[in-house]
Write a protein that holds these residues in place. Structure first.
Motif, PDB file in Angstrom:
ATOM      1  N   ILE A  87       0.895  -1.159   0.000  1.00 51.22           N
ATOM      2  CA  ILE A  87       0.000   0.000   0.000  1.00 51.22           C
ATOM      3  C   ILE A  87       0.941   1.218   0.000  1.00 51.22           C
ATOM      4  O   ILE A  87       1.822   1.301   0.865  1.00 51.22           O
ATOM      5  N   PRO A  88       0.813   2.143  -0.973  1.00 47.11           N
ATOM      6  CA  PRO A  88       1.872   3.166  -1.133  1.00 47.11           C
ATOM      7  C   PRO A  88       1.761   4.331  -0.144  1.00 47.11           C
ATOM      8  O   PRO A  88       1.838   5.505  -0.516  1.00 47.11           O
ATOM      9  N   LEU A  89       1.553   3.981   1.132  1.00 42.97           N
ATOM     10  CA  LEU A  89       1.403   5.016   2.163  1.00 42.97           C
ATOM     11  C   LEU A  89       2.383   4.741   3.289  1.00 42.97           C
ATOM     12  O   LEU A  89       2.556   3.579   3.699  1.00 42.97           O
ATOM     13  N   GLU A  90       3.022   5.792   3.781  1.00 42.34           N
ATOM     14  CA  GLU A  90       3.836   5.690   4.984  1.00 42.34           C
ATOM     15  C   GLU A  90       2.917   6.090   6.124  1.00 42.34           C
ATOM     16  O   GLU A  90       2.414   7.211   6.149  1.00 42.34           O
ATOM     17  N   TYR A 122       2.306   9.988   1.195  1.00 46.16           N
ATOM     18  CA  TYR A 122       2.239   9.195  -0.035  1.00 46.16           C
ATOM     19  C   TYR A 122       3.653   8.837  -0.463  1.00 46.16           C
ATOM     20  O   TYR A 122       4.505   9.707  -0.607  1.00 46.16           O
ATOM     21  N   LYS A 123       3.913   7.539  -0.646  1.00 45.61           N
ATOM     22  CA  LYS A 123       5.261   7.080  -1.009  1.00 45.61           C
ATOM     23  C   LYS A 123       5.565   7.443  -2.451  1.00 45.61           C
ATOM     24  O   LYS A 123       5.119   6.767  -3.380  1.00 45.61           O
ATOM     25  N   ASP A 128       8.567  13.768  -3.280  1.00 47.60           N
ATOM     26  CA  ASP A 128       9.128  14.010  -1.943  1.00 47.60           C
ATOM     27  C   ASP A 128       8.188  13.540  -0.834  1.00 47.60           C
ATOM     28  O   ASP A 128       8.065  14.203   0.209  1.00 47.60           O
ATOM     29  N   ASP A 129       7.508  12.426  -1.033  1.00 45.10           N
ATOM     30  CA  ASP A 129       6.621  11.828  -0.018  1.00 45.10           C
ATOM     31  C   ASP A 129       5.690  12.865   0.624  1.00 45.10           C
ATOM     32  O   ASP A 129       5.790  13.154   1.827  1.00 45.10           O
ATOM     33  N   PRO A 130       4.737  13.437  -0.137  1.00 47.26           N
ATOM     34  CA  PRO A 130       3.886  14.484   0.461  1.00 47.26           C
ATOM     35  C   PRO A 130       2.901  13.943   1.484  1.00 47.26           C
ATOM     36  O   PRO A 130       2.463  12.791   1.393  1.00 47.26           O
ATOM     37  N   ASP A 172      11.997   6.439  25.329  1.00 46.30           N
ATOM     38  CA  ASP A 172      10.712   6.961  24.840  1.00 46.30           C
ATOM     39  C   ASP A 172      10.593   6.735  23.341  1.00 46.30           C
ATOM     40  O   ASP A 172      11.497   7.125  22.577  1.00 46.30           O
ATOM     41  N   LEU A 173       9.473   6.140  22.935  1.00 49.24           N
ATOM     42  CA  LEU A 173       9.177   5.993  21.505  1.00 49.24           C
ATOM     43  C   LEU A 173       8.469   7.278  21.072  1.00 49.24           C
ATOM     44  O   LEU A 173       7.297   7.489  21.386  1.00 49.24           O
ATOM     45  N   VAL A 174       9.215   8.139  20.378  1.00 50.00           N
ATOM     46  CA  VAL A 174       8.707   9.468  20.021  1.00 50.00           C
ATOM     47  C   VAL A 174       7.751   9.385  18.826  1.00 50.00           C
ATOM     48  O   VAL A 174       6.622   9.861  18.876  1.00 50.00           O
ATOM     49  N   ASP A 175       8.229   8.773  17.746  1.00 46.57           N
ATOM     50  CA  ASP A 175       7.385   8.584  16.560  1.00 46.57           C
ATOM     51  C   ASP A 175       7.971   7.465  15.720  1.00 46.57           C
ATOM     52  O   ASP A 175       9.085   6.995  15.977  1.00 46.57           O
ATOM     53  N   PHE A 176       7.207   7.001  14.737  1.00 49.50           N
ATOM     54  CA  PHE A 176       7.716   5.951  13.853  1.00 49.50           C
ATOM     55  C   PHE A 176       6.869   5.885  12.596  1.00 49.50           C
ATOM     56  O   PHE A 176       5.778   6.444  12.532  1.00 49.50           O
ATOM     57  N   LYS A 177       7.414   5.155  11.607  1.00 52.10           N
ATOM     58  CA  LYS A 177       6.732   4.982  10.321  1.00 52.10           C
ATOM     59  C   LYS A 177       6.533   3.495  10.062  1.00 52.10           C
ATOM     60  O   LYS A 177       7.468   2.706  10.233  1.00 52.10           O
ATOM     61  N   LEU A 178       5.329   3.129   9.673  1.00 55.37           N
ATOM     62  CA  LEU A 178       5.048   1.742   9.307  1.00 55.37           C
ATOM     63  C   LEU A 178       4.615   1.691   7.844  1.00 55.37           C
ATOM     64  O   LEU A 178       4.102   2.674   7.310  1.00 55.37           O
ATOM     65  N   GLU A 179       4.822   0.514   7.240  1.00 56.96           N
ATOM     66  CA  GLU A 179       4.279   0.272   5.897  1.00 56.96           C
ATOM     67  C   GLU A 179       3.512  -1.037   5.928  1.00 56.96           C
ATOM     68  O   GLU A 179       3.915  -1.986   6.624  1.00 56.96           O
ATOM     69  N   PHE A 180       2.432  -1.068   5.170  1.00 62.65           N
ATOM     70  CA  PHE A 180       1.582  -2.257   5.134  1.00 62.65           C
ATOM     71  C   PHE A 180       1.417  -2.753   3.704  1.00 62.65           C
ATOM     72  O   PHE A 180       1.594  -1.986   2.750  1.00 62.65           O
ATOM     73  N   GLY A 181       1.067  -4.048   3.594  1.00 68.67           N
ATOM     74  CA  GLY A 181       0.837  -4.610   2.262  1.00 68.67           C
ATOM     75  C   GLY A 181      -0.155  -5.746   2.344  1.00 68.67           C
ATOM     76  O   GLY A 181      -0.660  -6.073   3.433  1.00 68.67           O
ATOM     77  N   ARG A 182      -0.449  -6.315   1.175  1.00 72.57           N
ATOM     78  CA  ARG A 182      -1.347  -7.477   1.122  1.00 72.57           C
ATOM     79  C   ARG A 182      -0.636  -8.643   0.458  1.00 72.57           C
ATOM     80  O   ARG A 182       0.065  -8.471  -0.548  1.00 72.57           O
TER      81      ARG A 182
END
Ligand code: ATP
Ligand code: TYD
Length: 237
Positions: A87-90, A122-123, A128-130, A172-182
């Motif tokens: 899925i092309p989303l961060e 958007y990946k 530039d990943d808007p 402390d976990l401040v922030d993070f990025k995940l990616e998902f797929g099918r």
């Protein structure tokens, strides 16, 4: 299991096809990038550290029953994963203000965010990943409403697990990025990587960054910092 052809060379990993069409061979490279690839440096040992941290966290999530792409570790820099249609989303989750959020709203660094803030980017290297909102993602056909809801719910569950996991080792976990797929049968899974390249971690005792901000902000060598995160995770297993 053998690797066959390179499918994709990214900024931090190389994805290979294997003799099984549903399995990918992932090589973590010794490369660090920032500013969407404009700042790029070779850092010996980074690939194996990120692979080890990623394997450890994916193994824990699998054991907890989270649906993920992770299958197994092959060697220092290599893991096998289930091949996904991505899925092309961060999917970014923020527990404290930092990075682009802090700049955008000019808020105090590490201001606690309640509830945790979810954002999509958007990946697209070309764009530039808007930032993209839910309706934009649906209208542009990147994900349907159900998938957006699934990403939101799964990101919250992953956040709850990781936040506590890191809190238990004084981070402390401040922030993070995940990616998902099918997967080919449509199963929704957490994919990509779980390492300090894609999350901000702050040492509760010192306030020091224990993540890629060390590289982004030229705060010194990266590998001892990543090694210390791995050590703390391993010792608290
Ligand atoms: P970015 O750093 O912005 O994520 P990149 O493409 O340079 O971009 P890498 O981590 O180097 O990132 O490349 C890994 C690529 O493989 C990413 O495009 C990611 O979406 C994709 N990917 C991750 N897991 C899977 C999977 N299970 N199946 C298919 N593709 C995957
Ligand atoms: P963010 O603060 O939006 O970006 P920046 O680091 O450029 O100021 O990033 C939030 C978190 O998500 C941070 O831990 C880095 C991670 N992230 C990625 O790993 N890749 C991405 O493409 C994006 C947008 C964020």
């Amino acid at each position: 299991m053998e690797k066959t052809t390179v499918l994709y060379t990214g900024k931090a990993k190389q994805m290979w096809a294997t003799d099984d069409p549903d399995i990918l061979w992932v090589e973590y490279m010794d490369q660090a990038t920032a500013l969407n690839g404009k700042k790029k440096v070779q850092i010996d040992g980074k690939g194996t550290l990120n692979r080890q941290i990623s394997s450890l966290l994916f193994e824990e999530l699998n054991a907890q029953g989270f649906p993920t792409h992770y299958l197994k570790t092959l060697d220092d820099t290599t893991m096998l994963v289930k091949k996904c249609t991505m899925i092309p989303l961060e999917a970014v989750v923020r527990n404290f203000a930092s990075g682009s959020f802090e700049r955008k709203f000019k808020v105090e660094h590490l201001k606690p965010l309640v509830p945790a803030v979810h954002e999509f980017f958007y990946k697209s290297d070309a764009l530039d990943d808007p930032f993209i909102n839910n309706e934009q993602a649906i209208a542009l056909g990147f994900a349907d409403k159900e998938t957006i809801d699934e990403i939101h719910a799964m990101s919250d569950r992953v956040n709850a697990y990781l936040k506590e996991r890191f809190a238990n080792i004084g981070i402390d976990l401040v922030d993070f990025k995940l990616e998902f797929g099918r997967l080919s049968d449509g199963t929704f899974v957490l994919a990509d990587e779980l390492s300090p390249d894609n999350m901000r971690l702050v040492d509760e005792a010192t306030g020091n960054s224990l993540d890629k901000d060390v590289f982004r902000k030229d705060q010194g060598p990266l590998t001892p910092v990543y090694a210390s995160v791995l050590k703390r995770l391993k010792e608290s297993k």
